[in-house]
Design an enzyme around this catalytic site. Structure first.
Site, mmCIF file in Angstrom:
data_model
loop_
_atom_site.group_PDB
_atom_site.id
_atom_site.type_symbol
_atom_site.label_atom_id
_atom_site.label_comp_id
_atom_site.label_asym_id
_atom_site.label_seq_id
_atom_site.Cartn_x
_atom_site.Cartn_y
_atom_site.Cartn_z
ATOM 1 N N GLY A 116 0.813 -1.202 0.000
ATOM 2 C CA GLY A 116 0.000 0.000 0.000
ATOM 3 C C GLY A 116 0.852 1.260 0.000
ATOM 4 O O GLY A 116 2.082 1.197 -0.109
ATOM 5 N N ASP A 164 -8.447 -1.897 -0.909
ATOM 6 C CA ASP A 164 -9.255 -0.670 -0.797
ATOM 7 C C ASP A 164 -9.268 0.154 -2.079
ATOM 8 O O ASP A 164 -10.102 1.036 -2.231
ATOM 9 C CB ASP A 164 -8.736 0.213 0.338
ATOM 10 N N ARG A 301 -10.848 -9.860 2.287
ATOM 11 C CA ARG A 301 -9.433 -9.907 1.922
ATOM 12 C C ARG A 301 -9.000 -11.291 1.453
ATOM 13 O O ARG A 301 -7.976 -11.438 0.785
ATOM 14 C CB ARG A 301 -8.584 -9.479 3.126
ATOM 15 N N ASN A 544 -14.767 -8.847 -29.138
ATOM 16 C CA ASN A 544 -14.321 -8.704 -30.530
ATOM 17 C C ASN A 544 -15.041 -7.582 -31.271
ATOM 18 O O ASN A 544 -15.057 -7.575 -32.496
ATOM 19 C CB ASN A 544 -14.536 -10.024 -31.279
ATOM 20 N N ARG A 671 -5.414 -35.076 -21.621
ATOM 21 C CA ARG A 671 -6.876 -35.076 -21.711
ATOM 22 C C ARG A 671 -7.323 -33.782 -22.392
ATOM 23 O O ARG A 671 -6.630 -32.769 -22.358
ATOM 24 C CB ARG A 671 -7.511 -35.119 -20.303
#
Length: 792
Positions: A116, A164, A301, A544, A671
């Site tokens: 911050g 924030d 948070r 797009n 897969r």
């Protein structure tokens, strides 16, 4: 041209350290991953400082060298994996002296900090003191002069990590949209029980000096009332709130939601607490509502980062490394910001000063200045919120009767998150201004075929109570399809425009809506009833639509796709030696595949813009074989490949998975997976909801400008037919004629210049994908024919 980086000592790689400080926020781990891998890619050594400034002061095992695999899987982790802690020692010079010594001992002269404003202020002060600290260390004989000689200059770059979103100079901080998502999710849950019992809920959210979370949550959820520090309510806030809530109850609303930031206060600076609001709503002599309080606390948070915070943190981390390497001793300390849709560097000191000015302005009760110091989006959203919550109550906003318009609203294309929120906002604004908003149900097909059905036709005026709860609804409540006006019959469409006396048209949708607006614009010369102002708000998961870099629904789609990929990757990582090839939607635009690739750390991304060749696949398969050969069974070894649905007419997800499986020769498994229309659905993201409100209101404001709707005026003004969009750092209306002719790749249904194309290189770099052969451009027309004949 960027300044040349400082020269490196012979035989020594540049060492860049990464640190997180202050409160944790989702996305910090994505920033760490990006910094570590980009630093290594640029030929540097990457270090991480554990426990923030405390680790810098303690040194030793708190400062660790990181290698490429050390940050594998970090994108999907919440919080910060290198820790953060308060460090009182760093506030004093002796603590900073220890920190400087530890950096020199570890050979580090560049520090990237994610935190911050307090953390970043401390970093800039550390840089300013650096020469003096080194001099003192030499004087005290804690270090020799030759030891400090290579480290005369310290480079600092800031990344703002804060839920924030309280740093001036940037539209978003790392973690803020994840926190907002958590709040909106909780409010959506609360709304269900509130409506069931006809209750009122007062919801307290974080934000001591910044009301961003409260304001955005209020807009995204359609809250009845919001309290934020920057814009306290008037002295009579009690009467104002009760009047609005009473009006909402009077028209039939069964629930009342009030959102209050923890730092909310009145204009005299007196705190407004949730208990005060609850008592007012529950007052037996007043509203007498059954009222509850919910304080969300640290749930805001926590959790994993949303898609936006992942790729924001990634792109800012990459830019931070570039900033370090391009810096000179004279370069002011920068922080990495985002403005609308553009990553940029800004002076850290000025941003911190501006941020502190907000708190000072609030303390001085100069609330207009406090609002002006926030970014443009903040004030736009506040104005939008006030418009949508005080519908029918603000006489000052009502236009005189002669300026009232009949504005038709139509959805065209496929469903996308935020379409209903945009419609709700447009209806609210219309009603506030005295206009008549008219719904065209089920697109142009419904318009032409069912406009006069009994008892309800497809053309009918909106009712506010009907749309009020649409803020959080996915899909399209008035229905949408891909049919174009020409398909429905342009002559019939024009006749119906005249029959229903439309004064303006607001379209919401994807490329089909763009194409529809193009057809309507071109038909104006022939049909007088089409000579009305028209504007398009792009809404499609594919992102797009020419004329904008952002379409409603694309953020929601990315969140759904990232959640799906996280689940798949968990399976891939659990079995350790497995690759999943996942097919994404997106039409002929690779935006979704590329941004999702950034957010989940894909090994490779295949897009229609680039295409796929056999040589490319062979190189990627060779790379995968090498990766698994070097991987000794460690965890997090699962890999993902993303392929856009139209990346190739031949190589689809199953075929690529089969090819990899064949070449793997049982050394690892493969897969394929298809999330399909899951990408279109789900609850719209807060970003799609809030931007829908902001942009929809701007669209109706634009239509309002055309008081003179004479045919000659409309035909002579290119801005009478526009698409609204975010381009770079601006919200703009672009004339459809210009977009059609200069910005549109019609055969591929996408913009000619797609802003995100360079991001694909970032995906490749951070995944460790080697350079692979790129497909050749196909021959077209006569060249293809002559080539087949052997003539060229």
């Amino acid at each position: 041209m960027a300044p040349a980086p400082p020269p490196l000592l012979e035989g020594r790689k540049r060492r860049i350290a990464m640190m997180t400080s202050g409160g944790d926020s989702p996305g910090m781990n994505g920033a760490i991953r990006a910094v570590v891998r980009m630093a290594i890619e640029k030929g540097c050594e990457a270090y991480c400082v554990y426990e923030g400034y405390e680790g810098l002061v303690q040194g030793e095992n708190f400062i660790r060298k990181f290698e490429w695999p050390d940050v594998r899987g970090w994108l999907s982790e919440g919080g910060t994996l290198i820790g953060t802690a308060r460090c009182m020692a760093f506030y004093e010079r002796p603590g900073r002296l220890k920190a400087a010594k530890n950096m020199v001992l570890n050979g580090i002269d560049a520090l990237i900090i994610c935190g911050g404003d307090g953390s970043l202020t401390g970093a800039d002060k550390f840089r300013a003191e650096w020469p003096g600290l080194l001099h003192e260390l030499v004087e005290k004989k804690e270090l020799a002069a030759e030891q400090v000689e290579p480290f005369k200059h310290l480079n600092i770059v800031g990344l703002v990590g804060s839920i924030d979103n309280d740093m001036s100079g940037t539209d978003a901080t790392i973690g803020c949209y994840s926190a907002l998502s958590r709040i909106c999710e909780m409010v959506d849950y609360i709304e269900a029980t509130a409506s069931s019992h006809s209750r009122a809920f007062v919801i307290e959210v974080m934000g001591r000096h910044c009301g961003w979370l409260a304001l955005m949550a209020g807009v995204a959820t359609g809250a009845d009332f919001v309290f934020i520090p920057e814009k306290p309510r008037a002295e009579n806030w009690r009467d104002e709130m009760c009047k609005i809530v009473a009006r909402h109850r009077q028209i039939g609303k069964r629930k009342t939601i009030v959102i209050v930031a923890e730092g909310a206060h009145d204009q005299d600076g007196n705190k407004i607490s949730p208990e005060m609001i609850k008592d007012l709503l529950a007052d037996k002599t007043g509203l007498a509502l059954d009222t509850r309080i919910t304080t969300l606390g640290h749930v805001q948070r926590g959790g994993v980062a949303c898609a936006y915070d992942r790729y924001l943190a990634t792109l800012q981390g990459v830019e931070a490394v570039k900033a370090v390497l391009e810096a000179t001793p004279e370069t002011p300390t920068p922080f990495i910001a985002i403005t609308e849709n553009k990553i940029c560097r800004k002076p850290l000191v000025q941003a911190v000063l501006d941020t502190k000015e907000v708190a000072k302005a609030i303390e001085a009760h100069d609330f207009d200045r406090a609002m002006s110091l926030r970014d443009t989006e903040f004030s736009d959203i506040y104005d939008s919120y006030m418009t949508t919550t005080t519908t029918d109550l603000n006489d000052a906003m009502r236009l005189p009767p002669q300026k009232h318009m009949r504005i038709a609203i139509i959805h065209v294309g496929a469903p996308a998150g935020g379409v209903n929120a945009a419609t709700r906002a447009a209806v609210a604004y219309c009603l506030t201004r005295g206009h008549t908003p008219i719904a065209i149900h089920n697109g142009f097909a419904g318009f032409v075929r069912h406009h006069d059905d009994k008892p309800l036709g497809s053309v009918r005026e909106f009712d506010w109570l009907e749309v009020d709860n649409w803020a959080s609804k996915g899909g399209s409540e008035i229905g949408m399809n891909r049919e174009l006006p020409k398909d429905s019959g342009m002559e019939t469409v024009a006749a119906l425009f005249k029959q229903y006396n439309f004064d303006g048209l607001f379209l919401i949708g994807g490329f089909e809506a763009f194409h529809a607006l193009s057809q309507l614009r071109q038909a104006r010369e022939k049909y007088s009833s089409l000579c009305i102002p028209m504007t398009l708000l792009p809404a499609t998961i594919s992102n797009n639509v020419p004329g904008t870099e952002y379409s409603l629904g694309s953020d929601t789609c990315l969140n759904e796709l990232v959640r799906y990929c996280d689940t798949i990757k968990q399976s891939a990582s659990a079995s350790r030696r497995r690759v999943f090839v996942i097919e994404t939607q997106g039409g002929r635009s690779g935006y979704i595949a590329t941004l999702a690739g950034l957010a989940v750390g894909a090994v490779a991304v295949y897009t229609p813009e680039e295409g796929i060749s056999i040589d490319m696949l062979a190189a990627d398969i060779k790379h995968l074989k090498q990766v698994f050969k070097e991987d000794s069974g460690q965890s997090r070894a699962g890999r993902l490949i993303l392929i856009n649905e139209k990346a190739s007419p031949v190589y689809h997800a199953k075929l690529i998975a089969d090819m990899i499986r064949q070449e793997a020769q049982n050394r690892f498994e493969t897969r394929d997976a298809l999330p399909g229309h899951v990408q279109q659905g789900g609850t719209p993201s807060p970003m799609d909801r809030t931007r829908a409100v902001r942009l929809a209101i701007k669209c109706i404001e634009h239509l309002e400008k055309y008081e003179d709707r004479a045919d000659s005026t409309i035909l002579g003004d290119p801005q009478s037919s526009t698409v609204i969009g975010i381009k770079g750092a601006s919200v703009v209306f672009t004339a459809m004629k210009d977009v059609e002719e200069h910005e549109t790749d019609w055969p591929n249904r996408r913009p000619k210049n797609e802003f995100w194309l360079g991001l694909k290189d970032v995906v490749d770099v951070l995944s460790g994908r080697p350079e692979v052969p790129r497909p050749e451009s196909p021959l077209m027309g006569w060249k293809a024919k002559d080539n087949k004949r052997g003539l060229i």
